[in-house]
Design a protein around this motif. Structure first.
Motif, PDB file in Angstrom:
ATOM      1  N   SER A 104       0.824  -1.219   0.000  1.00 61.76           N
ATOM      2  CA  SER A 104       0.000   0.000   0.000  1.00 61.76           C
ATOM      3  C   SER A 104       0.854   1.262   0.000  1.00 61.76           C
TER       4      SER A 104
ATOM      5  N   ILE B 152      -6.972  -7.956  -7.983  1.00 59.98           N
ATOM      6  CA  ILE B 152      -6.161  -8.391  -6.838  1.00 59.98           C
ATOM      7  C   ILE B 152      -5.384  -9.639  -7.259  1.00 59.98           C
TER       8      ILE B 152
ATOM      9  N   LEU C 177      -5.677  -2.638  -1.585  1.00 60.44           N
ATOM     10  CA  LEU C 177      -7.052  -2.240  -1.898  1.00 60.44           C
ATOM     11  C   LEU C 177      -7.879  -2.048  -0.627  1.00 60.44           C
ATOM     12  N   ASP C 178      -7.644  -2.900   0.384  1.00 60.26           N
ATOM     13  CA  ASP C 178      -8.370  -2.744   1.647  1.00 60.26           C
ATOM     14  C   ASP C 178      -8.014  -1.420   2.316  1.00 60.26           C
TER      15      ASP C 178
ATOM     16  N   GLU D 124     -12.020  -6.187  -7.501  1.00 57.63           N
ATOM     17  CA  GLU D 124     -11.583  -7.475  -6.953  1.00 57.63           C
ATOM     18  C   GLU D 124     -10.820  -8.286  -7.986  1.00 57.63           C
TER      19      GLU D 124
ATOM     20  N   ASP E  93      -2.047  -6.001  -4.447  1.00 55.23           N
ATOM     21  CA  ASP E  93      -2.324  -6.979  -3.404  1.00 55.23           C
ATOM     22  C   ASP E  93      -3.580  -6.563  -2.648  1.00 55.23           C
ATOM     23  N   ARG E  94      -4.170  -7.517  -1.931  1.00 53.35           N
ATOM     24  CA  ARG E  94      -5.440  -7.226  -1.250  1.00 53.35           C
ATOM     25  C   ARG E  94      -5.281  -6.138  -0.192  1.00 53.35           C
TER      26      ARG E  94
ATOM     27  N   GLU F 111      -2.787 -12.243  -2.012  1.00 53.32           N
ATOM     28  CA  GLU F 111      -3.412 -12.035  -0.709  1.00 53.32           C
ATOM     29  C   GLU F 111      -2.440 -11.328   0.234  1.00 53.32           C
TER      30      GLU F 111
END
Length: 355
Positions: free
Chosen positions: A65, A101, A88-89, A98, A84-85, A104
């Motif tokens: 991030s 992505i 986005l989170d 989604e 990566d997840r 994980e």
């Protein structure tokens, strides 16, 4: 290490077997490929790997991030096609879905999915599985750049590297100037202060920071002294879970807990402050006795290589020297100008002593 991307290899083979000439509209004869060759970039990443790109990256898969924040700041967000997840989170304003992505975490990459997005390059930090990724991606002809945006000590180098990869040196300079402005304030105001002993906790109880970590550098930049600066044995990010009693023995004058980064406000302030106050023996520490406890969302205080966090921490440790400096204003600029998103209220992300 030199990586020869697929497009360069194909072109190189064509040139070797049959020189190709192009005839411009005006009748001027040029050697096809010269222009493309001129666009080639030779990049040295933060693991001292030499990577040759056919030109500035137009499509990229980017893990971490903090790296995605940097790319948004320099104006490359619209070139990111996969993340990566956690990215986005933590950064829902990235405007990705989604289906984009591709991992994980930093060690669970879907290489088939990455190839399906057809990126010009993949960017990941040094604590990711970059050695494995370099080998796997080579089979798809996709180059890999290692760039570590969470490392406070190399923020300038990382921003410069990303500016080169994406051909955005001018806009990168604007971000570097903003970061230099913050660093200049801290250096000028705190040059002669007596360091304040600080215990910094990241994400989990008793998970603290050691020399080599960005958080350690943040404490020093803020005119503090890390009470665990003599400890060793941390993880890849130089973080270590310590004995609670050892924190009490070292008696920090300031406690700072940063929880998981999230651009969406998460109200954990009262619960975390109550948890810290309830720890056995901690009520006798100088920091708690004097109310010197701060809680922050890492999205705010770890921003721009923890420069924003250093500004806040410096203002708490040395209020007289930092008089007139408004960390909230710098956080607002970072979010609205460089992340191009809205900021509800700095207090939704940071609660200092007495808050």
């Amino acid at each position: 290490m030199t990586f020869a991307p697929r497009r360069r290899t194909v072109l190189g083979a064509a040139l070797a077997t049959l020189p190709v000439l192009g005839l411009a509209a005006c009748g001027e004869v040029t050697v096809a490929g010269q222009a493309e060759a001129a666009q080639q970039l030779t990049i040295i990443d933060d693991q001292d790997r030499e990577v040759i790109l056919p030109g500035p990256a137009q499509q990229a898969v980017v893990l971490n991030s903090y790296t995605n924040e940097f790319l948004r700041a320099i104006g490359a967000a619209d070139r990111v096609v996969g993340v990566d997840r956690a990215s986005l989170d933590r950064l829902p304003y990235l405007d990705l879905g989604e289906d984009q992505i591709i991992a994980e975490g930093l060690d669970q990459l879907n290489y088939e999915a990455i190839a399906g997005l057809e990126p010009d390059v993949v960017v990941m930090p040094r604590n990711a599985v970059w050695q494995e990724a370099a080998e796997q991606l080579e089979a798809f002809g996709i180059p890999l750049i290692v760039a570590t945006a969470w490392d406070t000590d190399v923020v300038d180098e990382t921003l410069t590297l990303l500016g080169q990869v994406f051909g955005l040196e001018e806009s990168t300079r604007t971000v570097l100037d903003f970061k230099a402005e913050i660093s200049g304030i801290l250096q000028d105001r705190l040059a002669d202060v007596e360091p304040v002993p600080v215990y910094l906790e990241t994400v989990e109880p008793y998970l603290t920071t050691l020399p080599g970590s960005g958080f350690h550098a943040m404490i020093l930049a803020a005119g503090g002294a890390n009470v665990f600066d003599d400890a060793a044995g941390g993880d890849a990010q130089e973080e270590l879970t310590v004995d609670p009693a050892e924190v009490v023995l070292r008696d920090p004058q300031f406690v700072f807990h940063e929880f998981e980064p999230s651009a969406e406000p998460v109200d954990r302030f009262d619960a975390l402050r109550a948890d810290i106050a309830a720890r056995p023996g901690w009520d006798g520490m100088t920091a708690l006795d004097q109310g010197n406890v701060a809680i922050a969302n890492g999205w705010a205080t770890s921003a721009l290589g923890k420069s924003i966090g250093a500004l806040y921490l410096g203002s708490w440790l040395h209020p007289a020297q930092m008089d007139g400096v408004d960390p909230d204003a710098y956080l607002t600029r970072w979010v609205t100008e460089f992340q191009d998103t809205a900021l509800s209220d700095p207090a939704d992300y940071i609660r200092g002593p007495g808050a």
